[in-house]
Design an enzyme around this catalytic site. Structure first.
Site, PDB file in Angstrom:
ATOM      1  CG  ASP A 177      -2.014  -1.042   1.119  1.00 11.11           C
ATOM      2  OD1 ASP A 177      -2.384  -1.398  -0.008  1.00 11.11           O
ATOM      3  OD2 ASP A 177      -2.478  -1.514   2.176  1.00 11.11           O
ATOM      4  CG  ASP A 203      -2.788   2.990   2.783  1.00  8.86           C
ATOM      5  OD1 ASP A 203      -3.874   3.522   2.501  1.00  8.86           O
ATOM      6  OD2 ASP A 203      -2.707   1.985   3.504  1.00  8.86           O
ATOM      7  NE  ARG A 220      -7.898   3.397   8.952  1.00 12.27           N
ATOM      8  CZ  ARG A 220      -7.789   2.591   7.909  1.00 12.27           C
ATOM      9  NH1 ARG A 220      -6.599   2.164   7.536  1.00 12.27           N
ATOM     10  NH2 ARG A 220      -8.859   2.205   7.256  1.00 12.27           N
ATOM     11  CG  ASP A 270      -0.817  -0.551   7.910  1.00 11.63           C
ATOM     12  OD1 ASP A 270      -1.087   0.549   8.422  1.00 11.63           O
ATOM     13  OD2 ASP A 270      -1.306  -0.948   6.840  1.00 11.63           O
TER      14      ASP A 270
END
Length: 316
Positions: free
Chosen positions: A118, A142, A198, A146
């Site tokens: 991503d 992105d 997030r 993560d």
């Protein structure tokens, strides 16, 4: 992270900012992170701007230590920790990461054909015992960080996250049940300015979010789905002057989920919707992992050095 030091550790110095994803030259970052077996501690001879041609697959028992130099990983691919353990990423500015095309990449197991990613600054896939500390992350394709597909025992501390929409994702997707074992500690970070959502977003697992400075948000700060457990402890939440004041977001029916706020400080109208039972969000640290959580009123001072440290010959 005691397994990263001691007997057998090789100290490797990066002298060459170039990158070859399949046949890296000695002296480059990729050579140190993928071609050396055993424990390796990587540092840098001088300031460098490194444009990675393909994602850098960091090996187990590797430390990338940017202290003493200004190291930019930017305008190309970025870092991937794929099924590894005992890795420390420290002191890097990682920004403007691009979405890489599939292609061959050298890993510790040889050359593999890497699929599409991503374009995150740092991606953890099936990895454990990872420490992400004192980095500056911003403006990638992105997300910025993560933690997915069964990754666990991750500490994210003293970093600066800014100028980004989707900051941090913990948990691969709603159907990936292996992430139920995920445990992540998010400590002493500075989020902002110009972060939207997030911070983090959690699926299935557990997050201990403590002593962080939230300098506003757009959609929400802390969110999640699929019954994650979240303990927000002694953070400083400063809501934006206009827009949403609520810290949390729940995807799905989260009325019974254990999301607790403990001694947080809320300014400028910020508020945290708690659910679940008191005591249902204990982090379960062992004696070596436990630490003292500071008073939320001191968070500005505790996070003043978040991001890349400015070091000199006499220290940081």
């Amino acid at each position: 992270m005691m397994n990263n030091i001691g007997r057998g550790t090789r100290h490797y110095i990066v002298t060459d900012p170039s990158d070859d994803p399949v046949h890296p030259r000695p002296g480059t970052l990729r050579f140190g992170a993928t071609s050396i077996r055993g424990k390796v501690w990587i540092s840098f001879r001088n300031n460098m701007a490194i444009k990675l041609q393909k994602p850098l697959l960091v090996s187990s028992f590797t430390v990338i230590d940017g202290r003493g130099a200004q190291i930019q990983i930017a305008y190309g691919s970025c870092l991937v920790l794929y099924e590894v353990n005992n890795v420390i990423i420290h002191g890097l500015s990682i920004h403007h990461c691009q979405k890489p095309a599939p292609g061959p990449v050298l890993s510790s197991k040889g050359v593999i054909n890497m699929g599409a990613l991503d374009g995150d600054a740092i991606t953890l896939i099936g990895s454990s015992k990872i420490w992400i500390d004192h980095n500056s992350l911003y403006e990638c394709h992105d997300g910025l960080l993560d933690v997915t597909r069964g990754s666990t025992d991750v500490t994210i501390s003293n970093n600066r996250f800014m100028n980004h929409d989707k900051v941090m994702l913990l948990g691969h997707d709603d159907q990936f049940l292996l992430d139920k074992k995920m445990k992540v500690s998010i400590l002493f970070n500075h989020f902002g300015p110009n972060v939207n959502q997030r911070i983090p977003r959690v699926r299935h697992g557990y997050a201990h979010v403590a002593n962080n400075f939230y300098q506003g948000w757009g959609s929400y700060a802390i969110g999640g789905s699929m019954n994650p457990r979240i303990k927000s402890q002694s953070n400083l939440f400063v809501a934006p002057n206009s827009g949403k004041k609520e810290v949390t977001w729940r995807g799905g029916n989260g009325n019974g989920w254990n999301w607790r706020s403990v001694k947080d400080v809320f300014l400028n109208g910020a508020r945290f919707s708690q659910t679940g039972v008191q005591g249902g969000t204990r982090p379960g640290y062992n004696r070596q992992q436990a630490f003292v959580v500071g008073d939320a009123r001191n968070v500005r001072a505790l996070t003043r050095s978040a991001g890349v440290l400015r070091c000199s010959s006499t220290g940081c």
